[in-house]
Design a protein around this motif. Structure first.
Motif, mmCIF file in Angstrom:
data_model
loop_
_atom_site.group_PDB
_atom_site.id
_atom_site.type_symbol
_atom_site.label_atom_id
_atom_site.label_comp_id
_atom_site.label_asym_id
_atom_site.label_seq_id
_atom_site.Cartn_x
_atom_site.Cartn_y
_atom_site.Cartn_z
ATOM 1 N N GLU A 44 0.859 -1.181 0.000
ATOM 2 C CA GLU A 44 0.000 0.000 0.000
ATOM 3 C C GLU A 44 0.895 1.231 0.000
ATOM 4 O O GLU A 44 1.910 1.275 0.690
ATOM 5 C CB GLU A 44 -0.879 0.034 1.255
ATOM 6 N N GLY A 45 0.519 2.224 -0.770
ATOM 7 C CA GLY A 45 1.309 3.443 -0.789
ATOM 8 C C GLY A 45 1.017 4.288 -2.005
ATOM 9 O O GLY A 45 0.072 4.037 -2.756
ATOM 10 N N THR A 46 1.866 5.275 -2.197
ATOM 11 C CA THR A 46 1.710 6.228 -3.290
ATOM 12 C C THR A 46 2.791 5.973 -4.323
ATOM 13 O O THR A 46 3.975 5.861 -3.984
ATOM 14 C CB THR A 46 1.771 7.668 -2.766
ATOM 15 N N TYR A 47 2.366 5.913 -5.576
ATOM 16 C CA TYR A 47 3.258 5.550 -6.676
ATOM 17 C C TYR A 47 3.087 6.498 -7.855
ATOM 18 O O TYR A 47 2.034 7.102 -8.042
ATOM 19 C CB TYR A 47 2.954 4.124 -7.159
ATOM 20 N N VAL A 48 4.147 6.575 -8.651
ATOM 21 C CA VAL A 48 4.113 7.195 -9.969
ATOM 22 C C VAL A 48 4.512 6.089 -10.933
ATOM 23 O O VAL A 48 5.487 5.370 -10.701
ATOM 24 C CB VAL A 48 5.096 8.388 -10.072
ATOM 25 N N PHE A 49 3.751 5.928 -12.005
ATOM 26 C CA PHE A 49 4.056 4.919 -13.006
ATOM 27 C C PHE A 49 4.824 5.566 -14.154
ATOM 28 O O PHE A 49 4.385 6.569 -14.713
ATOM 29 C CB PHE A 49 2.771 4.258 -13.515
ATOM 30 N N GLU A 50 5.989 4.984 -14.457
ATOM 31 C CA GLU A 50 6.815 5.459 -15.568
ATOM 32 C C GLU A 50 6.729 4.413 -16.672
ATOM 33 O O GLU A 50 7.150 3.268 -16.482
ATOM 34 C CB GLU A 50 8.263 5.635 -15.128
ATOM 35 N N ILE A 51 6.174 4.799 -17.800
ATOM 36 C CA ILE A 51 5.939 3.873 -18.902
ATOM 37 C C ILE A 51 6.944 4.152 -20.016
ATOM 38 O O ILE A 51 7.080 5.281 -20.469
ATOM 39 C CB ILE A 51 4.495 4.020 -19.446
ATOM 40 N N SER A 52 7.635 3.091 -20.452
ATOM 41 C CA SER A 52 8.599 3.179 -21.552
ATOM 42 C C SER A 52 8.012 2.533 -22.797
ATOM 43 O O SER A 52 7.409 1.462 -22.719
ATOM 44 C CB SER A 52 9.898 2.443 -21.203
ATOM 45 N N ASN A 53 8.203 3.172 -23.917
ATOM 46 C CA ASN A 53 7.795 2.640 -25.215
ATOM 47 C C ASN A 53 9.063 2.149 -25.908
ATOM 48 O O ASN A 53 9.856 2.938 -26.398
ATOM 49 C CB ASN A 53 7.107 3.743 -26.023
ATOM 50 N N ASN A 54 9.267 0.830 -25.913
ATOM 51 C CA ASN A 54 10.482 0.243 -26.484
ATOM 52 C C ASN A 54 10.189 -0.266 -27.899
ATOM 53 O O ASN A 54 9.860 -1.432 -28.094
ATOM 54 C CB ASN A 54 10.986 -0.889 -25.591
ATOM 55 N N ALA A 55 10.282 0.627 -28.859
ATOM 56 C CA ALA A 55 10.162 0.307 -30.284
ATOM 57 C C ALA A 55 8.818 -0.317 -30.653
ATOM 58 O O ALA A 55 8.756 -1.192 -31.514
ATOM 59 C CB ALA A 55 11.316 -0.591 -30.729
ATOM 60 N N VAL A 56 7.740 0.159 -30.034
ATOM 61 C CA VAL A 56 6.415 -0.339 -30.398
ATOM 62 C C VAL A 56 6.053 0.111 -31.812
ATOM 63 O O VAL A 56 5.378 -0.583 -32.545
ATOM 64 C CB VAL A 56 5.352 0.110 -29.370
ATOM 65 N N GLY A 57 6.531 1.279 -32.199
ATOM 66 C CA GLY A 57 6.271 1.785 -33.548
ATOM 67 C C GLY A 57 5.174 2.830 -33.608
ATOM 68 O O GLY A 57 4.912 3.404 -34.662
ATOM 69 N N HIS A 58 4.510 3.091 -32.471
ATOM 70 C CA HIS A 58 3.477 4.121 -32.377
ATOM 71 C C HIS A 58 3.310 4.496 -30.903
ATOM 72 O O HIS A 58 3.900 3.870 -30.025
ATOM 73 C CB HIS A 58 2.148 3.655 -32.981
ATOM 74 N N ASP A 59 2.489 5.512 -30.639
ATOM 75 C CA ASP A 59 2.251 5.966 -29.268
ATOM 76 C C ASP A 59 1.578 4.872 -28.442
ATOM 77 O O ASP A 59 0.780 4.088 -28.967
ATOM 78 C CB ASP A 59 1.349 7.199 -29.259
ATOM 79 N N VAL A 60 1.904 4.849 -27.141
ATOM 80 C CA VAL A 60 1.249 3.929 -26.219
ATOM 81 C C VAL A 60 0.752 4.716 -25.010
ATOM 82 O O VAL A 60 1.093 5.877 -24.822
ATOM 83 C CB VAL A 60 2.185 2.768 -25.770
ATOM 84 N N GLY A 61 -0.035 4.052 -24.177
ATOM 85 C CA GLY A 61 -0.568 4.666 -22.970
ATOM 86 C C GLY A 61 -0.514 3.685 -21.814
ATOM 87 O O GLY A 61 0.205 2.689 -21.867
#
Length: 120
Positions: A44-61
């Motif tokens: 339990e706690g407070t988090y920030v999610f860091e998302i990496s796009n590793n050569a997907v070829g388009h935007d991700v979320g």
């Protein structure tokens, strides 16, 4: 008077520092059609999610929702990345406070399967 101001500045500095230390970053990587991390267990706690796009070829979320409630109205909006994650780059969410329970995370743009995130 100077002593009182110095004490207030010290207290505020400690409070801001303690608050910043309570936020943890969870780094997740997306490749074509999947996240490389298939399951997460957090406290339990407070988090920030860091998302990496590793050569997907388009935007991700990134979507985080309570398990079994993946419709848009149940999404944890602060977990959305603050900007779409461009190819070969990273983006982060706002701060998200998670309580005990099970959640799922996924990307509807990639698209990916739904993965389990457990909070103990």
């Amino acid at each position: 008077m100077k002593r009182i101001i110095a004490i207030l500045v010290l207290i505020l500095g400690i409070a801001f520092q303690a608050n910043a230390q309570d936020v943890k970053t969870v780094a997740l990587e997306q490749t074509k059609g999947e996240f490389t991390q298939k399951e997460l267990t957090l406290k339990e706690g407070t988090y920030v999610f860091e998302i990496s796009n590793n050569a997907v070829g388009h935007d991700v979320g990134f979507v985080l929702a309570p398990k079994g409630k993946v419709e848009a109205e149940h999404h944890i909006k602060d977990a959305y990345v603050t900007s779409l994650v461009k190819n070969n780059s990273k983006s982060t969410s706002k701060k998200v406070t998670l309580k005990k329970g099970e959640y799922v995370y996924f990307c509807p743009l990639n698209p990916t399967p739904q993965y389990t995130l457990k909070v103990e």
